[in-house]
Write a protein that holds these residues in place. Structure first.
Motif, PDB file in Angstrom:
ATOM      1  N   GLY A 209       0.802  -1.214   0.000  1.00 59.39           N
ATOM      2  CA  GLY A 209       0.000   0.000   0.000  1.00 59.39           C
ATOM      3  C   GLY A 209       0.836   1.265   0.000  1.00 59.39           C
ATOM      4  O   GLY A 209       2.009   1.280  -0.386  1.00 59.39           O
ATOM      5  N   VAL A 210       0.204   2.351   0.451  1.00 61.41           N
ATOM      6  CA  VAL A 210       0.820   3.682   0.459  1.00 61.41           C
ATOM      7  C   VAL A 210       0.796   4.236   1.883  1.00 61.41           C
ATOM      8  O   VAL A 210      -0.209   4.102   2.592  1.00 61.41           O
ATOM      9  CB  VAL A 210       0.075   4.653  -0.491  1.00 61.41           C
ATOM     10  N   VAL A 211       1.892   4.859   2.279  1.00 59.83           N
ATOM     11  CA  VAL A 211       2.007   5.457   3.611  1.00 59.83           C
ATOM     12  C   VAL A 211       2.342   6.939   3.453  1.00 59.83           C
ATOM     13  O   VAL A 211       3.209   7.304   2.650  1.00 59.83           O
ATOM     14  CB  VAL A 211       3.112   4.776   4.448  1.00 59.83           C
ATOM     15  N   ALA A 212       1.661   7.792   4.230  1.00 61.22           N
ATOM     16  CA  ALA A 212       1.972   9.221   4.244  1.00 61.22           C
ATOM     17  C   ALA A 212       2.094   9.684   5.692  1.00 61.22           C
ATOM     18  O   ALA A 212       1.189   9.454   6.492  1.00 61.22           O
ATOM     19  CB  ALA A 212       0.894  10.024   3.530  1.00 61.22           C
ATOM     20  N   ILE A 243       1.535  16.255  -4.526  1.00 63.83           N
ATOM     21  CA  ILE A 243       0.131  16.632  -4.317  1.00 63.83           C
ATOM     22  C   ILE A 243      -0.061  17.168  -2.897  1.00 63.83           C
ATOM     23  O   ILE A 243      -0.695  18.207  -2.676  1.00 63.83           O
ATOM     24  CB  ILE A 243      -0.790  15.419  -4.574  1.00 63.83           C
ATOM     25  N   GLY A 244       0.529  16.457  -1.922  1.00 66.59           N
ATOM     26  CA  GLY A 244       0.424  16.909  -0.534  1.00 66.59           C
ATOM     27  C   GLY A 244       1.175  18.207  -0.301  1.00 66.59           C
ATOM     28  O   GLY A 244       0.687  19.111   0.384  1.00 66.59           O
ATOM     29  N   ALA A 245       2.366  18.331  -0.888  1.00 66.70           N
ATOM     30  CA  ALA A 245       3.200  19.524  -0.706  1.00 66.70           C
ATOM     31  C   ALA A 245       2.524  20.768  -1.263  1.00 66.70           C
ATOM     32  O   ALA A 245       2.668  21.869  -0.715  1.00 66.70           O
ATOM     33  CB  ALA A 245       4.558  19.311  -1.366  1.00 66.70           C
ATOM     34  N   GLN A 275      -6.351  14.584   2.662  1.00 63.70           N
ATOM     35  CA  GLN A 275      -7.580  14.422   1.863  1.00 63.70           C
ATOM     36  C   GLN A 275      -7.271  14.492   0.365  1.00 63.70           C
ATOM     37  O   GLN A 275      -7.857  13.730  -0.427  1.00 63.70           O
ATOM     38  CB  GLN A 275      -8.592  15.505   2.239  1.00 63.70           C
ATOM     39  N   ALA A 276      -6.341  15.370  -0.016  1.00 63.21           N
ATOM     40  CA  ALA A 276      -5.965  15.491  -1.427  1.00 63.21           C
ATOM     41  C   ALA A 276      -5.308  14.200  -1.916  1.00 63.21           C
ATOM     42  O   ALA A 276      -5.531  13.752  -3.051  1.00 63.21           O
ATOM     43  CB  ALA A 276      -5.031  16.675  -1.617  1.00 63.21           C
TER      44      ALA A 276
END
Length: 281
Positions: A209-212, A243-245, A275-276
């Motif tokens: 998966g993806v981790v942020a 996208i987050g930045a 959310q983005a």
């Protein structure tokens, strides 16, 4: 010798030398000078013809003008053959015994011109005052250093606890978006340098998966995105972190397909940044 200043409490001595003196050489000078002071030998004053004085070994400075009859100062005499004697042409005022100087402490050694060095030193009671102030300064510096180290240890322990708490996340924290696991965490006051290794460990724990992870520190926020190897064909960590930045008011960021980092200054937009990313996924 290139020049000098002699005052009751301090002195300056300029001399020809091609390089700065080492700490060991300065200590050696201090030891020698204090040795002659401790001998407390008589300072002898004689008047004689200049030629006679020079022939007798008196030191005269190049460029100085002397009368035909000169004043010769002799000090440091001893019956011990290994001790040198200072014999100079000098018109200045001197102590009657070397012991009256009281002590000698070098405070600085520096360059004053090409090939000319300068030693500055204190004498007498001023040596004791200087050493006392130096000791007080060292104690304060040591106290400040110990306090700094204690603060750093406490911060390190706090950071470790925060990282351990995040690593002990509940499975319910993981979302499934379009068939991909997504784990997002917002933390406070964790140094950016800790985030990449944290995200790598979280990637291992979620397996796929993806981790942020976003960390708010004063007026800045850092973001690190990790993508497990099996998901790198579908998602690019550099694209996601960008996208987050953008929401955080930062740059596009950089890194690899599996791990990327960026940051910004919009510390109140961390939720919007996540959310983005969720919307993108």
């Amino acid at each position: 010798q290139k020049g000098s200043l002699v005052a009751p409490e301090r002195l300056r001595f300029d001399f020809s030398h091609p390089r700065s003196l080492t700490k060991k050489e300065l200590q050696h000078i201090e030891t020698d000078v204090n040795h002659y002071i401790d001998l407390d030998t008589e300072v002898k004053v004689n008047f004689m013809d200049q030629k006679q004085a020079i022939e007798g070994g008196a030191m005269a400075l190049f460029g100085e003008k002397y009368d035909d009859r000169v004043r010769v100062i002799t000090m440091g005499e001893s019956n011990q053959e290994d001790l040198a004697t200072s014999v100079e042409l000098c018109g200045g005022t001197h102590v009657s015994q070397t012991g009256e100087v009281g002590g000698f402490k070098i405070t600085s050694e520096s360059s004053v011109a090409s090939g000319v060095r300068r030693i500055e030193a204190l004498t007498g009671s001023f040596v004791k005052a200087y050493v006392r102030e130096l000791e007080i300064s060292k104690k304060h510096a040591l106290k400040d250093q110990l306090a700094k180290e204690k603060t750093e240890r406490e911060k390190a322990l706090q950071t470790k606890k925060k990282l351990d708490d995040i690593l002990a996340f509940d499975d319910s924290d993981i979302q499934s978006i379009s068939g991909t696991n997504f784990l997002a965490k917002i933390i406070q006051d964790v140094p950016p340098r800790e985030l990449k290794s944290l995200v790598d460990r979280l990637k291992t724990k979620i397996e796929s998966g993806v981790v942020a992870v976003l960390s708010v520190d004063d007026s800045k926020v850092s973001i690190v995105v990790g993508v497990t190897e099996d998901c790198t064909k579908k998602y690019d960590a550099v694209e996601i972190v960008g996208i987050g930045a953008k929401i955080l008011g930062g740059s596009k960021g950089g890194g690899r397909k599996d791990l990327a980092q960026s940051g910004g200054t919009n510390t109140k937009s961390t939720g919007a940044a996540i959310q983005a990313i969720e919307k993108f996924l």
